[in-house]
Design a protein around this motif. Structure first.
Motif, PDB file in Angstrom:
ATOM      1  N   VAL A  62       0.775  -0.990  -0.141  1.00  0.00           N
ATOM      2  CA  VAL A  62      -0.069  -0.017  -0.325  1.00  0.00           C
ATOM      3  C   VAL A  62       0.942   1.367   0.028  1.00  0.00           C
ATOM      4  O   VAL A  62       2.288   1.445   0.218  1.00  0.00           O
ATOM      5  CB  VAL A  62      -1.024  -0.153   1.361  1.00  0.00           C
ATOM      6  N   THR A  63       0.295   2.056  -0.111  1.00  0.00           N
ATOM      7  CA  THR A  63       1.021   3.988  -0.596  1.00  0.00           C
ATOM      8  C   THR A  63       0.322   3.878   0.882  1.00  0.00           C
ATOM      9  O   THR A  63      -1.016   4.725   1.156  1.00  0.00           O
ATOM     10  CB  THR A  63       0.533   4.816  -1.594  1.00  0.00           C
ATOM     11  N   ALA A  64       1.086   4.544   1.873  1.00  0.00           N
ATOM     12  CA  ALA A  64       0.161   5.015   3.020  1.00  0.00           C
ATOM     13  C   ALA A  64       0.898   6.413   3.803  1.00  0.00           C
ATOM     14  O   ALA A  64       1.637   7.301   3.309  1.00  0.00           O
ATOM     15  CB  ALA A  64       1.380   3.824   4.402  1.00  0.00           C
ATOM     16  N   ILE A  65      -0.063   7.285   4.359  1.00  0.00           N
ATOM     17  CA  ILE A  65      -0.192   8.855   4.105  1.00  0.00           C
ATOM     18  C   ILE A  65      -0.507   8.964   5.803  1.00  0.00           C
ATOM     19  O   ILE A  65      -1.333   8.419   6.409  1.00  0.00           O
ATOM     20  CB  ILE A  65      -1.528   9.267   3.510  1.00  0.00           C
ATOM     21  N   TRP A  66       0.609   9.600   6.231  1.00  0.00           N
ATOM     22  CA  TRP A  66       0.135   9.812   8.018  1.00  0.00           C
ATOM     23  C   TRP A  66       0.288  11.527   8.048  1.00  0.00           C
ATOM     24  O   TRP A  66       0.827  11.860   7.077  1.00  0.00           O
ATOM     25  CB  TRP A  66       1.250   9.462   8.291  1.00  0.00           C
ATOM     26  N   SER A  67      -0.352  11.844   9.420  1.00  0.00           N
ATOM     27  CA  SER A  67      -0.503  12.815   9.960  1.00  0.00           C
ATOM     28  C   SER A  67       0.579  13.479  10.414  1.00  0.00           C
ATOM     29  O   SER A  67       0.995  13.009  11.892  1.00  0.00           O
ATOM     30  CB  SER A  67      -1.717  13.073  10.381  1.00  0.00           C
ATOM     31  N   THR A  68       1.479  14.174   9.697  1.00  0.00           N
ATOM     32  CA  THR A  68       2.623  14.964  11.027  1.00  0.00           C
ATOM     33  C   THR A  68       2.155  15.917  12.051  1.00  0.00           C
ATOM     34  O   THR A  68       2.614  15.846  12.581  1.00  0.00           O
ATOM     35  CB  THR A  68       3.926  15.541   9.974  1.00  0.00           C
ATOM     36  N   THR A  69       0.361  16.101  12.292  1.00  0.00           N
ATOM     37  CA  THR A  69       0.407  16.850  12.965  1.00  0.00           C
ATOM     38  C   THR A  69       0.610  16.474  14.458  1.00  0.00           C
ATOM     39  O   THR A  69       0.567  16.651  15.293  1.00  0.00           O
ATOM     40  CB  THR A  69      -0.694  17.551  13.061  1.00  0.00           C
TER      41      THR A  69
END
Length: 854
Positions: free
Chosen positions: A64-71
């Motif tokens: 998968v391509t994973a998207i993380w919130s850096t906030t």
């Protein structure tokens, strides 16, 4: 860094539970978020322009391509990659990512908040991953392909439509352009790219996005004109914030209008600068990574704003950017110069032996320096009666990079030493972009060229005062502006030659040309010891020129060889007494008598690519500062290692810099007494050598190759027999002296697994073996004399495919190893070997100049 203009940066990692990745705002230097602990987050990685999200490939099942919130450090979403592993991942706008695989030619734009596959389209051709670039607003994506000469493509990411395409310029060249990086300008109006074309060079191209027209094509000259492509993953091309140019390969600052490289960001190891992604923030500062111990820091480094802007201004106005770093130029004056055409054939010999001045007794004790050996870049000498040395010192040491002289780097220094008393006479600084190339005969001046274009010369007094700077060859010379060779005739006159072979004598400081001789030589000429003659080599002729007037003193044919790809002059040198000249030309060592012009003989030399010659004594030449050639017997009889070598000699000895902290300037008479004795012994007919001219030996091969044993033994036997013939020896059966080539194979205890590429293919584990090969002489009168030893291992050889008909990878690798050792061992045969009273006598031997007593 985000791939389009942004004030945010992410740094750190998530490889284990102790690691963290943080996002910082470069405007105020504050941390604004991050991700803590081990995360399955791999390249390609991208940071959103607002710094709020990080996206990357997660190598799990399914991929998968994973998207993380850096906030808040939370996983926002995952997108299945499908059957193709993506090699392009980036943000395509708020809550959208673009995912692409170059070999599959697919592009997908996903909304990671809703999970919707918003846009899909397919590229018409395979494209280069490093060429992919997004516009500042993230609406457009551009990439380049190289099929049929190459094309540039721009697509609209909002709907997947083609927004524009154009052919890459061919300019009549047989090969197309290979894209190494694209970048949209910060205002979105232009698209720039850095390209390479085989046998042509590097280009920076610029297109106007409003109409798709090519508005600039800058061709860089020389090696790596825009820096070097790095192995780490960074942006190959970045626009400067004010759009006056680009930062290329994180190193070279290139001015927009002229295409000149005007500045460089140094990779200064002494200051801990790492090879990692860089960014110019504004006219005053750049961001670099600095390492101290195990700690890395992202740090701003100051740019020399005034000098950098001056360099950009000069480039923009049509001048040379490097002149901003150097003193003012004086215009070269060739108006009154005498025009001389080089002769086209033989000329009666009127040259004379020119021994030069007599020298003083020089110090036999090495002169202790104040720097390390790797900080000494060059050593030059004055006339022997003056007995001085000039050393160029690079603070912190020379690096592996040929373009080590950087704009803004610490200045180099020139140190002068008295060779009689061994004392430092003085020291002065020169710009880091200047190279020492000549020291005046009277020891009062130095000649420098610029390290970039090599088309500018500067003269400084040895008290550090700049005397004059000029460009000897004008714009009309085109690519021939670069100075190939330059030297002092005396303190007030300088000789120059360019690539085209145009010889000019200049008076300084007025920079007036006395004469100009076109087509004077191919390659660099050589001044005689007394500077009364200049040896210049044409394609098939040696000319002797009076350097003060340009008058031709002599001209004669040069011997040639039928061996291909060896044409041209490689190196030349006068003997110290001026009686003889030697040159490595057309693959031959050729010698001339300077009194008569007659050749004294010629012979082929194995070192056809050698670049330096030096008379070690009347009977010996030193080639490339490492091979001692006996001229009477046309053989390499000794080898030298170590040392940083001086150019020329004030007393006939070989001068060099020894290793050490600090280093020393030392001299050694070549050949050393021990070597001279061994050489004389080797060629003495009374010497009963085991191996040498006239010797007969029996060749014996010991070992069991894995395949074709008879063929293997025959091949090494034939190779050694041919080599013996070149030494004046021969192979014969039944001799008392045996030349033994022995091979011993053993198991290393290591294994390797070979995997067949492709779905459903198998694997095979094989044992890794090593092989020792030894060449020795045995006459049963004592222990065998070891002549050479070679070791190898199967793991040395890579394997990506088996040749046709080959089915056994283990056997194939073993045979590769055996063939390699055989080939290396065949070249280990010396020219002479004997049993001496003090032990074996084997020529050629070796002296380490850093430890000459060993």
């Amino acid at each position: 860094y985000p791939s389009t203009p942004s004030p945010f940066v992410a740094l750190g990692g998530n490889g284990d539970e102790r690691q963290r990745r943080e996002v910082w705002d470069l405007r105020d230097g504050k941390r604004v978020g991050g991700l803590i602990g081990r995360l399955d987050l791999n390249r390609p990685l991208a940071l959103s322009p607002d710094g709020k999200y990080l996206v990357g490939h997660a190598n799990k099942v399914p991929r998968v391509t994973a998207i993380w919130s850096t906030t808040d450090g939370k996983l926002v979403g995952e997108i299945e990659d499908g059957k193709n592993i993506p090699d392009v991942i980036d943000f395509a706008g708020p809550s959208r990512v673009v995912i692409a695989t170059t070999h599959a030619k697919e592009f997908h734009v996903w909304d990671f908040q809703t999970g919707a596959d918003a846009v899909q389209f397919q590229a018409p051709e395979n494209y280069a991953r490093e060429s992919v670039a997004l516009s500042p607003g993230r609406r457009y994506i551009a990439f380049a392909t190289d099929r049929n000469g190459g094309r540039l493509w721009v697509y609209d990411l909002t709907d997947g439509s083609l927004a524009g395409e154009t052919e890459l310029p061919r300019n009549g060249k047989p090969f197309g352009l290979n894209c190494k990086g694209l970048a949209f300008s910060p205002d979105g109006r232009e698209l720039a790219g850095v390209f390479e074309r085989a046998f042509d060079g590097w280009h920076i191209l610029v297109w106007d996005l409003a109409n798709g027209k090519l508005v600039a094509d800058h061709l860089g000259t020389g090696n790596d004109p825009f820096g070097k492509k790095r192995f780490y993953e960074g942006r190959p091309l970045q626009w400067l914030p004010d759009q006056t140019g680009w930062l290329v390969f994180d190193e070279a600052v290139v001015e927009r209008q002229s295409g000149q490289r005007v500045w460089s960001l140094p990779f200064d190891r002494d200051k801990g600068m790492e090879e990692s992604s860089r960014k110019i923030i504004d006219a005053d500062r750049a961001l670099v990574v600095v390492k101290a111990g195990n700690r890395k820091t992202l740090r701003t480094v100051p740019l020399l704003k005034e000098k950098m802007q001056a360099a950009i201004g000069l480039a923009k106005s049509g001048g040379k950017a490097i002149d901003a770093l150097l003193p003012p130029l004086k215009a070269a004056d060739r108006a009154a110069a005498k025009r001389i055409a080089a002769p086209s054939g033989a000329v009666a010999w009127s040259a004379k032996a020119d021994p030069g001045t007599s020298g003083k007794p020089l110090s036999k004790t090495p002169i202790r320096l104040r720097v390390r050996d790797n900080e000494v870049d060059k050593v030059l000498f004055s006339n022997p009666d003056v007995a001085q040395a000039a050393l160029q010192i690079i603070p912190g040491g020379k690096t592996f990079r040929p373009e080590a002289s950087q704009e803004g780097a610490a200045p180099h220094s020139i140190e002068r030493y008295d060779l009689v008393k061994g004392k430092l006479l003085g020291k002065f600084d020169v710009p880091a972009v200047s190279n020492l190339i000549a020291f005046s005969p009277d020891g009062t001046r130095v000649l420098l060229n610029d390290a970039k274009g090599r088309d500018r010369l500067d003269v400084m007094d040895t008290d550090g005062k700049h005397l004059v700077g000029w460009r000897p060859y004008d714009e009309d010379s085109g690519d021939d502006q670069a100075v190939l060779w330059a030297d002092f005739l005396d303190a007030d006159r300088v000789l120059t030659v360019n690539q085209k072979g145009t010889l000019v004598l200049w008076t300084i400081p007025d920079c007036k040309a006395v004469y100009v001789m076109t087509d004077a030589c191919q390659g660099a000429p050589v001044l005689s010891p007394g500077r009364a003659s200049l040896a210049a080599f044409g394609r098939d002729t040696l000319f002797m020129i009076d350097p003060a007037t340009g008058a031709i003193q002599a001209g004669g044919a040069i011997p040639s060889t039928s061996t291909p790809n060896l044409a041209g002059l490689k190196a030349a040198a006068f003997r110290r007494d001026g009686q003889e000249l030697a040159a490595l030309v057309n693959g031959l060592i050729v010698r001339w008598n300077m009194a008569t012009g007659q050749t004294l003989g010629d012979f082929p030399l194995p070192m056809t690519q050698a670049s330096t010659l030096e008379y070690a004594s009347p009977a010996f030449l030193l080639v490339d500062n490492k091979a001692l050639v006996d001229l009477d017997h046309a053989r390499i009889v000794w080898n030298y290692a170590g040392g940083t070598h001086a150019k020329g000699s004030p007393d006939g000895a070989h001068w060099f810099i020894t290793a050490g902290v600090p280093a020393s300037l030392a001299a050694i008479d070549l050949p050393e007494k021990k070597v001279a004795t061994l050489v004389a012994l080797a060629f003495d007919p009374k010497t009963k050598g085991l191996l040498g001219p006239g010797a007969k030996v029996t060749i014996q091969v010991v070992g069991n190759p894995p395949r074709n044993a008879d063929l293997f033994r025959r091949s090494i036997n034939d190779g050694l027999a041919a080599r013996l013939g070149t030494l004046g020896a021969s192979a014969a059966d039944g001799q008392k002296v045996r030349l033994v080539a022995s091979f011993r194979e053993k198991d290393t205890g290591q294994t390797v697994q070979l995997r067949e590429i492709g779905r459903g293919r198998g694997t095979k584990q094989i044992a890794l073996r090593s092989l020792d090969g030894e060449l020795s002489l045995n006459d049963d009168q004592g222990a065998p004399l070891t002549l050479g030893h070679v070791s190898s291992s199967m793991k040395t050889f890579g394997i990506t495919h088996l040749p046709p008909g080959e089915t056994d990878p283990e056997g194939f690798l073993r045979q590769q190893m055996w063939d390699h050792v055989r080939d290396q061992l065949s070249g280990a045969l010396p020219i002479f070997a004997a049993r001496g009273p003090g032990g074996p006598i084997i020529l050629p031997g070796q002296t380490n100049l850093n430890t000459p007593g060993r």
